[in-house]
Design an enzyme around this catalytic site. Sequence first.
Site, short mmCIF file in Angstrom:
data_model
loop_
_atom_site.label_atom_id
_atom_site.label_comp_id
_atom_site.label_asym_id
_atom_site.label_seq_id
_atom_site.Cartn_x
_atom_site.Cartn_y
_atom_site.Cartn_z
N LYS A 206 0.89 -1.27 0.01
CA LYS A 206 -0.14 -0.06 0.01
C LYS A 206 0.94 1.38 -0.04
O LYS A 206 2.15 1.13 0.15
CB LYS A 206 -0.88 0.08 1.16
C1 LIG Z 1 -5.30 -4.60 1.51
C2 LIG Z 1 -6.86 -4.27 1.46
C3 LIG Z 1 -7.66 -4.51 2.57
C4 LIG Z 1 -7.15 -5.17 4.03
O1 LIG Z 1 -5.98 -4.79 4.36
P1 LIG Z 1 -5.11 -5.64 5.16
O2 LIG Z 1 -4.16 -4.53 5.80
O3 LIG Z 1 -4.18 -6.41 4.11
O4 LIG Z 1 -5.68 -6.45 6.11
C5 LIG Z 1 -8.73 -4.13 2.56
N1 LIG Z 1 -9.47 -3.65 1.38
C6 LIG Z 1 -8.73 -3.49 0.32
C7 LIG Z 1 -9.59 -2.79 -0.96
C8 LIG Z 1 -7.52 -3.78 0.24
O5 LIG Z 1 -6.81 -3.65 -0.91
#
Ligand SMILES: *Cc1c(COP(=O)(O)O)cnc(C)c1O
Length: 403
Positions: A206
């Site tokens: 991210k």
């Molecule tokens: C990455 C992601 C999540 C979950 O996040 P984590 O930190 O991996 O639990 C939720 N929604 C979207 C759209 C994502 O890309």
Amino acid sequence: MNPPEITPVAHWQSVAGHLLPYGRQLLDEADIHAVVSALRSDWLTQGPTIERFERRVADYCGVKYAVAVANGTAALHIAAAALDLKPGDRLWTSPNTFVASANCARYLGADVDFVDIDPRTYNLSVARLEEKLSATAKSGRLPKVLVPVHFAGQSCEMEAIATLAKRHGIRILEDAAHAIGAGYLGRPVGSCAHSDLAIFSFHPVKIVTTAEGGMVVTNCATLHERLLLLRNHGITRDPKLMEGESHGPWYYQQTELGWNHRLTDLQAALGECQMNKLDAFVARRRAIARRYDELLRDLPLTTPWQHPNTANAWHLYVIRLRLDRIKKTRRQVVEELRAAGIGVQIHYIPVHTQPYYRRLGFKDGDFPEAEKYYAETISLPMFAGLTDGDQERVVETLKGVLR
Ligand SMILES: *Cc1c(COP(=O)(O)O)cnc(C)c1O
């Protein structure tokens, strides 16, 4: 103030046979120092760094409250729980997302349904939402919670979505896992100007990372109080929130059922330091996106369309193959790119087509726009540390494969 320049370093090139990834973290010595300092401090978890990180994110977003949690999925979980989502309730989201956006309802025993996507932004379609709400209002099976997902880092059309939701008394939880640093109508995503709550993820792919980590933001004091409770077993030490009298300074009460979804201070220290670089990371991602737009212009594919109300944070750069103008299948293109060392990925397999959701009654054809998009899309490498040379290699390889 202009964000500081960042110098991309091609770490993966030192590893023989390593794929150029579609996304990865960018850490520097300051990040490493911040984590080591946290390790030497009195607090490994539940210390002061958590609150500093929360304040940092809240101030960045222009929102009153932020609650740090173990990951983005945990953020969705306690956010949906704080909205009182429970068995018999429904949550609607986009089929073009990671499974977590929908799963948060299932953890709480609630039902999930989807709203098909806009063919230009690949976000939840406002037109489809309006149709589905009108159709559903008659049956009385309206959702309690709507989860718009800011796909790839581009905000959904929140003003229109909020107007529709308000009309039907629906609460809005923004899945902004892709979109910290993005903007919508001049405000940062996460300001909660058009929602009850928003969540972020700090997974390494991210925009900023804490290894694992997430955050819920809100302007509502009541929701904030519930989020703090739900993150920590449903336990409070605040006598004002207790039933009856406190027994003394050791005393706590569990007033409802919560979870241990806490973040550590080590991770918060990393997050706080990464926030110093958020604007620079997003600026670099925007420059990479502009360059892809340019370099890919004459190829048989569609580059990402941008809604004029949005300022994308560019978690992902997705292309859509014009399969009518290519002699290969999407699968062949992906396999040939990977064989050439370009670690492309697909975002997303429509959630309703996952076996778990099929068992709940969903089937192929339920959300045709998301399925059509899935059949044509490829995510190209996109991260702040991608060098110009890497990007040229991606484009040249893609040109060769599509020739
Ligand atoms: C990455 C992601 C999540 C979950 O996040 P984590 O930190 O991996 O639990 C939720 N929604 C979207 C759209 C994502 O890309």
